[in-house]
Design a protein around this motif. Structure first.
Motif, PDB file in Angstrom:
ATOM      1  N   THR A 156       0.829  -1.200   0.000  1.00 42.75           N
ATOM      2  CA  THR A 156       0.000   0.000   0.000  1.00 42.75           C
ATOM      3  C   THR A 156       0.869   1.256   0.000  1.00 42.75           C
ATOM      4  OG1 THR A 156      -1.778  -1.128   1.189  1.00 42.75           O
ATOM      5  CG2 THR A 156      -1.791   1.281   1.251  1.00 42.75           C
ATOM      6  N   GLU A 157       1.946   1.242   0.793  1.00 42.21           N
ATOM      7  CA  GLU A 157       2.832   2.402   0.900  1.00 42.21           C
ATOM      8  C   GLU A 157       3.930   2.391  -0.160  1.00 42.21           C
ATOM      9  OE1 GLU A 157       4.361   3.231   4.788  1.00 42.21           O
ATOM     10  OE2 GLU A 157       2.554   2.516   5.805  1.00 42.21           O
ATOM     11  N   ASN A 158       3.938   1.347  -0.980  1.00 40.49           N
ATOM     12  CA  ASN A 158       4.973   1.190  -2.014  1.00 40.49           C
ATOM     13  C   ASN A 158       6.367   1.158  -1.383  1.00 40.49           C
ATOM     14  OD1 ASN A 158       5.910   0.849  -4.655  1.00 40.49           O
ATOM     15  ND2 ASN A 158       6.084   3.060  -5.020  1.00 40.49           N
ATOM     16  N   LYS A 159       6.492   0.369  -0.299  1.00 42.82           N
ATOM     17  CA  LYS A 159       7.764   0.242   0.419  1.00 42.82           C
ATOM     18  C   LYS A 159       8.067  -1.241   0.659  1.00 42.82           C
ATOM     19  CE  LYS A 159       7.190   4.584   3.004  1.00 42.82           C
ATOM     20  NZ  LYS A 159       7.049   5.172   4.368  1.00 42.82           N
ATOM     21  N   PRO A 160       8.278  -2.018  -0.417  1.00 43.63           N
ATOM     22  CA  PRO A 160       8.482  -3.463  -0.244  1.00 43.63           C
ATOM     23  C   PRO A 160       9.699  -3.772   0.631  1.00 43.63           C
ATOM     24  CG  PRO A 160       9.095  -2.745  -2.463  1.00 43.63           C
ATOM     25  CD  PRO A 160       8.403  -1.596  -1.813  1.00 43.63           C
ATOM     26  N   GLY A 161       9.455  -4.492   1.729  1.00 46.85           N
ATOM     27  CA  GLY A 161      10.528  -4.907   2.625  1.00 46.85           C
ATOM     28  C   GLY A 161      11.025  -3.838   3.580  1.00 46.85           C
ATOM     29  N   GLU A 162      10.670  -2.588   3.350  1.00 46.40           N
ATOM     30  CA  GLU A 162      11.232  -1.484   4.141  1.00 46.40           C
ATOM     31  C   GLU A 162      10.690  -1.464   5.570  1.00 46.40           C
ATOM     32  OE1 GLU A 162      11.415   3.410   4.038  1.00 46.40           O
ATOM     33  OE2 GLU A 162      11.127   2.290   2.161  1.00 46.40           O
ATOM     34  N   LEU A 163       9.387  -1.637   5.728  1.00 45.38           N
ATOM     35  CA  LEU A 163       8.801  -1.604   7.071  1.00 45.38           C
ATOM     36  C   LEU A 163       9.327  -2.754   7.921  1.00 45.38           C
ATOM     37  CD1 LEU A 163       5.055  -0.726   6.255  1.00 45.38           C
ATOM     38  CD2 LEU A 163       6.912   0.828   6.883  1.00 45.38           C
ATOM     39  N   GLN A 164       9.451  -3.918   7.309  1.00 48.33           N
ATOM     40  CA  GLN A 164       9.970  -5.078   8.028  1.00 48.33           C
ATOM     41  C   GLN A 164      11.383  -4.822   8.545  1.00 48.33           C
ATOM     42  OE1 GLN A 164      11.394  -8.631   5.898  1.00 48.33           O
ATOM     43  NE2 GLN A 164       9.859  -9.818   7.078  1.00 48.33           N
ATOM     44  N   LEU A 165      12.234  -4.274   7.685  1.00 50.13           N
ATOM     45  CA  LEU A 165      13.610  -3.983   8.082  1.00 50.13           C
ATOM     46  C   LEU A 165      13.655  -2.956   9.210  1.00 50.13           C
ATOM     47  CD1 LEU A 165      15.414  -3.849   4.609  1.00 50.13           C
ATOM     48  CD2 LEU A 165      15.675  -5.584   6.385  1.00 50.13           C
ATOM     49  N   ASN A 166      12.819  -1.935   9.115  1.00 52.43           N
ATOM     50  CA  ASN A 166      12.807  -0.891  10.150  1.00 52.43           C
ATOM     51  C   ASN A 166      12.368  -1.441  11.504  1.00 52.43           C
ATOM     52  OD1 ASN A 166      13.712   1.223   8.524  1.00 52.43           O
ATOM     53  ND2 ASN A 166      11.649   1.727   7.823  1.00 52.43           N
ATOM     54  N   ILE A 167      11.363  -2.295  11.484  1.00 47.56           N
ATOM     55  CA  ILE A 167      10.881  -2.878  12.741  1.00 47.56           C
ATOM     56  C   ILE A 167      11.968  -3.745  13.375  1.00 47.56           C
ATOM     57  CG2 ILE A 167       9.237  -4.516  13.756  1.00 47.56           C
ATOM     58  CD1 ILE A 167       7.217  -3.524  11.610  1.00 47.56           C
ATOM     59  N   LYS A 168      12.599  -4.580  12.572  1.00 47.74           N
ATOM     60  CA  LYS A 168      13.658  -5.447  13.099  1.00 47.74           C
ATOM     61  C   LYS A 168      14.840  -4.623  13.613  1.00 47.74           C
ATOM     62  CE  LYS A 168      12.618  -9.603  10.396  1.00 47.74           C
ATOM     63  NZ  LYS A 168      13.112 -10.561   9.385  1.00 47.74           N
ATOM     64  N   ARG A 169      15.191  -3.574  12.893  1.00 55.38           N
ATOM     65  CA  ARG A 169      16.323  -2.722  13.293  1.00 55.38           C
ATOM     66  C   ARG A 169      16.030  -2.017  14.620  1.00 55.38           C
ATOM     67  NH1 ARG A 169      16.858   2.559  12.632  1.00 55.38           N
ATOM     68  NH2 ARG A 169      15.202   2.657  11.061  1.00 55.38           N
ATOM     69  N   LEU A 170      14.839  -1.398  14.723  1.00 55.61           N
ATOM     70  CA  LEU A 170      14.504  -0.668  15.946  1.00 55.61           C
ATOM     71  C   LEU A 170      14.325  -1.612  17.136  1.00 55.61           C
ATOM     72  CD1 LEU A 170      12.047   2.006  14.488  1.00 55.61           C
ATOM     73  CD2 LEU A 170      14.328   2.414  15.443  1.00 55.61           C
ATOM     74  N   THR A 171      13.781  -2.793  16.887  1.00 56.52           N
ATOM     75  CA  THR A 171      13.664  -3.790  17.948  1.00 56.52           C
ATOM     76  C   THR A 171      15.044  -4.172  18.469  1.00 56.52           C
ATOM     77  OG1 THR A 171      11.608  -4.679  17.001  1.00 56.52           O
ATOM     78  CG2 THR A 171      12.815  -6.089  18.534  1.00 56.52           C
ATOM     79  N   ARG A 172      15.971  -4.360  17.556  1.00 57.38           N
ATOM     80  CA  ARG A 172      17.341  -4.729  17.938  1.00 57.38           C
ATOM     81  C   ARG A 172      18.033  -3.587  18.687  1.00 57.38           C
ATOM     82  NH1 ARG A 172      18.593  -6.056  13.402  1.00 57.38           N
ATOM     83  NH2 ARG A 172      19.696  -4.195  12.662  1.00 57.38           N
ATOM     84  N   GLU A 173      17.841  -2.344  18.201  1.00 56.97           N
ATOM     85  CA  GLU A 173      18.468  -1.197  18.859  1.00 56.97           C
ATOM     86  C   GLU A 173      17.956  -1.026  20.290  1.00 56.97           C
ATOM     87  OE1 GLU A 173      18.095   2.385  16.596  1.00 56.97           O
ATOM     88  OE2 GLU A 173      19.082   1.553  14.820  1.00 56.97           O
ATOM     89  N   LEU A 174      16.655  -1.161  20.463  1.00 54.54           N
ATOM     90  CA  LEU A 174      16.079  -1.055  21.807  1.00 54.54           C
ATOM     91  C   LEU A 174      16.578  -2.183  22.711  1.00 54.54           C
ATOM     92  CD1 LEU A 174      12.411  -0.125  20.826  1.00 54.54           C
ATOM     93  CD2 LEU A 174      13.923   1.301  22.224  1.00 54.54           C
TER      94      LEU A 174
END
Length: 256
Positions: A156-174
């Protein structure tokens, strides 16, 4: 026979009205040089003008009262402000640093899909870490990075794979940040939601900023500022939604 107080008031009202009409008629009779018909016409004319004026006044007063009651109902619902996009509300409250500063009820919830823009623009990982060191309880909710709903959202946002990567990255950083010290490890909980979040929510104690997810994203979508008041209010509804999201059926807690 017992006479009710209400009946006495009504009798007094009607008696007063008759006396006033009689006084007015005598006045117009005197002004018309004791011509009864002319005096009666003057009385009716002024009476009609008075009724029209009263009706117009009631219309204006009713309109103003409706605005007052609407405003009171809005305040009593817990809604304290409205802006287009959460950044405007956050800025009006002094920014993220001020918004997430509390004297009591030191609880912070950050609830959304991926929220990478919000985290990066406001250095949220470091901010939450500083709050945890001061005894705050912090909860962060992301969408499940492996869910089909998230993949549909990426399309929908035309961001294939981007949201998934951001969630995993921020989860790891926290996780890395808070696990570094024993004192902060038990101050944060991270959840991956099984259902895609319906709103982006920032909760700080008894205050909350809520933005429903629309196509333009939370930085542009209508946002409301809520406070937990003594009335039945919207704050409690959204807090119930957050609390329900911690259930095992609705989310997976990430080990720190």
């Amino acid at each position: 026979m017992k006479i009710r107080v209400k009946d006495l008031y009504m009798r007094f009202f009607y008696s007063t009205l008759v006396v006033l009409c009689l006084v007015a008629y005598l006045f117009f009779l005197y002004e018309s040089r004791w011509k009864p018909l002319i005096a009666f016409k003057e009385l009716l004319g002024n009476f009609a003008i008075g009724i029209v004026g009263s009706i117009l006044s009631l219309i204006v007063i009713r309109s103003q009262l409706e605005k007052v009651f609407d405003s009171l109902n809005l305040k009593n619902s817990g809604i304290k402000g409205y802006k287009n996009g959460y950044p405007e509300i956050l800025e009006s409250l002094g920014g993220a640093e001020t918004f997430f500063t509390l004297r009591m009820n030191k609880k912070i919830d950050v609830f959304g899909i991926a929220m990478s823009g919000f985290f990066e623009e406001n250095s949220i990982v470091d901010l939450l870490y500083r709050r945890a060191k001061k005894g705050y309880q912090v909860r962060v909710f992301f969408a499940d990075p492996e869910s089909e709903e998230l993949k549909n959202q990426e399309q929908t946002e035309n961001k294939p794979g981007e949201l998934q990567l951001n969630i995993k990255r921020l989860t790891r950083e926290l996780s890395d940040k808070f696990s570094a010290e024993k004192g902060t490890r038990n101050k944060i909980k991270i959840y991956h939601l099984r259902s895609l979040p319906r709103a982006f929510i920032l909760r700080s104690g008894n205050r909350m900023i809520v933005t429903n997810y629309l196509y333009e994203g939370p930085t542009q979508a209508p946002s409301i500022y809520l406070k937990d008041d003594d009335y039945l209010n919207a704050f409690e509804k959204y807090l119930d939604y957050i609390e329900a999201s911690t259930a095992e059926d609705n989310s997976k807690e990430i080990a720190i």
